[in-house]
Design a protein around this motif. Structure first.
Motif, PDB file in Angstrom:
ATOM      1  N   LEU A  40      38.097  33.636  37.261  1.00  0.00           N
ATOM      2  CA  LEU A  40      36.872  33.656  38.068  1.00  0.00           C
ATOM      3  C   LEU A  40      36.657  32.340  38.801  1.00  0.00           C
ATOM      4  CD1 LEU A  40      34.353  35.575  35.765  1.00  0.00           C
ATOM      5  CD2 LEU A  40      36.122  36.449  37.302  1.00  0.00           C
ATOM      6  N   SER A  41      37.744  31.574  38.928  1.00  0.00           N
ATOM      7  CA  SER A  41      37.564  30.237  39.519  1.00  0.00           C
ATOM      8  C   SER A  41      37.138  30.310  40.980  1.00  0.00           C
ATOM      9  CB  SER A  41      38.846  29.419  39.374  1.00  0.00           C
ATOM     10  OG  SER A  41      39.906  30.087  40.023  1.00  0.00           O
ATOM     11  N   ARG A  98      18.664  26.705  37.585  1.00  0.00           N
ATOM     12  CA  ARG A  98      19.129  28.073  37.333  1.00  0.00           C
ATOM     13  C   ARG A  98      20.440  28.308  38.080  1.00  0.00           C
ATOM     14  NH1 ARG A  98      13.763  28.206  37.303  1.00  0.00           N
ATOM     15  NH2 ARG A  98      12.757  29.245  35.541  1.00  0.00           N
ATOM     16  N   LEU A  99      21.433  28.695  37.304  1.00  0.00           N
ATOM     17  CA  LEU A  99      22.733  29.041  37.886  1.00  0.00           C
ATOM     18  C   LEU A  99      22.818  30.554  37.956  1.00  0.00           C
ATOM     19  CD1 LEU A  99      24.835  26.647  35.684  1.00  0.00           C
ATOM     20  CD2 LEU A  99      24.707  26.521  38.175  1.00  0.00           C
ATOM     21  N   SER A 100      23.305  31.049  39.072  1.00  0.00           N
ATOM     22  CA  SER A 100      23.453  32.500  39.141  1.00  0.00           C
ATOM     23  C   SER A 100      24.719  32.848  39.901  1.00  0.00           C
ATOM     24  CB  SER A 100      22.234  33.132  39.830  1.00  0.00           C
ATOM     25  OG  SER A 100      22.113  32.631  41.145  1.00  0.00           O
ATOM     26  N   CYS A 101      25.224  34.022  39.627  1.00  0.00           N
ATOM     27  CA  CYS A 101      26.346  34.535  40.395  1.00  0.00           C
ATOM     28  C   CYS A 101      26.167  36.043  40.510  1.00  0.00           C
ATOM     29  CB  CYS A 101      27.651  34.096  39.751  1.00  0.00           C
ATOM     30  SG  CYS A 101      28.564  35.310  38.912  1.00  0.00           S
ATOM     31  N   ALA A 102      26.440  36.557  41.701  1.00  0.00           N
ATOM     32  CA  ALA A 102      26.224  37.987  41.963  1.00  0.00           C
ATOM     33  C   ALA A 102      27.322  38.806  41.284  1.00  0.00           C
ATOM     34  CB  ALA A 102      26.241  38.220  43.474  1.00  0.00           C
ATOM     35  N   ALA A 103      27.034  40.087  41.100  1.00  0.00           N
ATOM     36  CA  ALA A 103      28.070  40.992  40.587  1.00  0.00           C
ATOM     37  C   ALA A 103      29.254  40.981  41.562  1.00  0.00           C
ATOM     38  CB  ALA A 103      27.497  42.402  40.464  1.00  0.00           C
ATOM     39  N   HIS A 104      30.421  41.053  41.014  1.00  0.00           N
ATOM     40  CA  HIS A 104      31.588  40.918  41.893  1.00  0.00           C
ATOM     41  C   HIS A 104      32.741  41.731  41.332  1.00  0.00           C
ATOM     42  CE1 HIS A 104      33.313  37.975  38.990  1.00  0.00           C
ATOM     43  NE2 HIS A 104      32.032  37.744  38.758  1.00  0.00           N
ATOM     44  N   LYS A 105      33.718  42.009  42.184  1.00  0.00           N
ATOM     45  CA  LYS A 105      34.935  42.673  41.735  1.00  0.00           C
ATOM     46  C   LYS A 105      36.079  41.664  41.845  1.00  0.00           C
ATOM     47  CE  LYS A 105      37.616  46.905  42.137  1.00  0.00           C
ATOM     48  NZ  LYS A 105      37.914  48.101  42.923  1.00  0.00           N
ATOM     49  N   THR A 106      36.644  41.344  40.713  1.00  0.00           N
ATOM     50  CA  THR A 106      37.695  40.323  40.696  1.00  0.00           C
ATOM     51  C   THR A 106      38.810  40.803  39.778  1.00  0.00           C
ATOM     52  OG1 THR A 106      36.087  38.565  41.023  1.00  0.00           O
ATOM     53  CG2 THR A 106      38.226  37.903  40.148  1.00  0.00           C
ATOM     54  N   GLY A 107      40.024  40.666  40.231  1.00  0.00           N
ATOM     55  CA  GLY A 107      41.177  41.064  39.419  1.00  0.00           C
ATOM     56  C   GLY A 107      41.181  42.556  39.136  1.00  0.00           C
ATOM     57  N   GLY A 108      40.568  43.301  40.018  1.00  0.00           N
ATOM     58  CA  GLY A 108      40.540  44.743  39.833  1.00  0.00           C
ATOM     59  C   GLY A 108      39.423  45.236  38.918  1.00  0.00           C
ATOM     60  N   TRP A 109      38.615  44.323  38.428  1.00  0.00           N
ATOM     61  CA  TRP A 109      37.535  44.701  37.510  1.00  0.00           C
ATOM     62  C   TRP A 109      36.181  44.364  38.106  1.00  0.00           C
ATOM     63  CZ3 TRP A 109      38.257  47.294  32.960  1.00  0.00           C
ATOM     64  CH2 TRP A 109      39.576  47.342  32.486  1.00  0.00           C
ATOM     65  N   HIS A 110      35.232  45.257  37.804  1.00  0.00           N
ATOM     66  CA  HIS A 110      33.852  44.913  38.138  1.00  0.00           C
ATOM     67  C   HIS A 110      33.334  43.916  37.109  1.00  0.00           C
ATOM     68  CE1 HIS A 110      32.995  47.560  41.465  1.00  0.00           C
ATOM     69  NE2 HIS A 110      33.743  48.489  40.869  1.00  0.00           N
ATOM     70  N   HIS A 111      32.570  42.921  37.601  1.00  0.00           N
ATOM     71  CA  HIS A 111      31.952  41.931  36.701  1.00  0.00           C
ATOM     72  C   HIS A 111      30.464  41.912  36.961  1.00  0.00           C
ATOM     73  CE1 HIS A 111      36.163  40.618  36.612  1.00  0.00           C
ATOM     74  NE2 HIS A 111      35.877  40.016  35.465  1.00  0.00           N
ATOM     75  N   ASP A 112      29.724  41.892  35.886  1.00  0.00           N
ATOM     76  CA  ASP A 112      28.260  41.851  36.016  1.00  0.00           C
ATOM     77  C   ASP A 112      27.821  40.527  36.629  1.00  0.00           C
ATOM     78  OD1 ASP A 112      27.948  44.344  34.918  1.00  0.00           O
ATOM     79  OD2 ASP A 112      27.808  43.562  32.859  1.00  0.00           O
ATOM     80  N   ALA A 113      26.616  40.559  37.170  1.00  0.00           N
ATOM     81  CA  ALA A 113      26.005  39.321  37.646  1.00  0.00           C
ATOM     82  C   ALA A 113      25.764  38.396  36.452  1.00  0.00           C
ATOM     83  CB  ALA A 113      24.684  39.616  38.352  1.00  0.00           C
TER      84      ALA A 113
END
Ligand SMILES: [Zn+2]
Ligand SMILES: [Zn+2]
Length: 323
Positions: A40-41, A98-113
């Protein structure tokens, strides 16, 4: 078996931030990882400062911080450290980034926010005080001056800060404000000279000097420091001390003479003079390479004493240099 999760988690962690001083710059080290081992870099994260009005700031992407940091928690945990330079607010207390990151698709997988609260404690600057140029001794009921300086741990300008000298009962004996020029040779020791009136009674006194740092733009902790001062009766008698070498009876120059709070140095004739009040004293003589006993003397009139000092035995390493 339960069903395979539909999405991986996005895990954000920060290295522990110790307390930071108000207004100080500090670095937040953030890692973003997937427990299943996705890289997730490249995922952007956003940072919201404690003051919500400021815009969110995307952290800079930095190359991986060395290979050694990975693998400690298991080979699957690929987490690249991102270092974010921040500045602490001027208000003391707990502040939350507050650190945040949006939901994303990485490496073929969905990742939660992901969302992470980062509380940081902001503390006031510490201050310290110094007292110097204290005359010794000071005669009863006479005015005398001391120098007092104060310093912020962050080197702030302390011009105009109030300084007070108090006795143990809290009674203010003198007050002033710090000047606008640091003491020569220091970058941020702000100082002033205070004039005091000596007590009417002789003795050792322990007073405190205090800095009230409340009015500065940046929050500062006040501080206090104790100092001692020897107050003596007005001198009444002249004591003449003659220091001679024991075996030759020749005068010893530059011997230091101490009688209670009084000090003097012998001249080329081995003589030193002190004006002192009546009383019983210990008389100490010090000269490098010599051994001198302490003499007890009573002053009730003008008088002269002779002190014979003997060279130290040769096993004293200093003695080698006398040869
Ligand atoms: Zn994943
Ligand atoms: Zn400061």
């Amino acid at each position: 078996m339960t069903a395979v999760a539909a999405a991986h988690a996005t895990v954000m962690t920060v290295e522990d931030v110790a307390e930071v001083a108000a207004g100080a710059e500090f670095v937040l080290t953030v890692r973003v990882s997937c427990p299943a081992g996705c890289d997730l870099s490249g995922i952007p994260i956003e940072l919201m400062a404690p003051d919500d009005a400021t815009a969110t700031v995307p952290p800079p992407r930095l190359p991986p911080a060395g290979g050694g940091e990975e693998g400690n928690e298991g080979a699957a945990d690929i987490a690249v450290a991102r270092r974010i330079a921040l500045k602490a607010p001027l208000r003391v207390g707990e502040h939350v980034w507050r650190l945040s990151c949006a939901a994303h698709k990485t490496g073929g997988w969905h990742h939660d926010a992901g969302l992470l609260r980062v509380p940081v404690r902001v503390r006031p600057h510490e201050t310290s005080l110094a007292v110097w140029a204290i005359p010794s001794p000071v005669v009863t009921s006479r005015p005398f001056a001391i120098k007092v300086g104060a310093k912020s741990a962050a080197g702030c300008d302390l011009t105009g800060m109030p300084i007070a000298v108090r006795d143990p009962a809290g009674v203010m004996l003198a007050g002033g404000v710090l000047g606008d020029t640091p003491w020569p040779g220091t970058s941020s020791l702000y100082w002033t000279e205070l004039t005091l009136i000596a007590p009417a009674e002789a003795g050792m006194f322990s007073w405190s000097v205090e800095l009230a740092a409340a009015d500065l733009a940046l929050p500062h902790q006040g501080s206090s420091s104790r100092f001692s001062i020897a107050i003596v009766d007005p001198p009444e008698h002249r004591l003449t001390i003659k220091v001679v070498a024991q075996e030759t009876a020749s005068p010893v120059e530059n011997a230091q003479v101490r009688l209670g709070a009084y000090r003097a140095t012998t001249d080329g004739s081995g003589l030193a003079q002190l004006m002192v009040p009546k009383g019983a004293y210990d008389l100490d003589v010090w000269k490098s390479g010599y051994d001198a006993p302490t003499a007890s003397i009573v002053i009730d009139a003008d008088r002269t004493v002779e002190i014979a000092i003997a060279p130290m035995p040769e096993e004293n390493p200093d003695a080698v240099w006398q040869m």
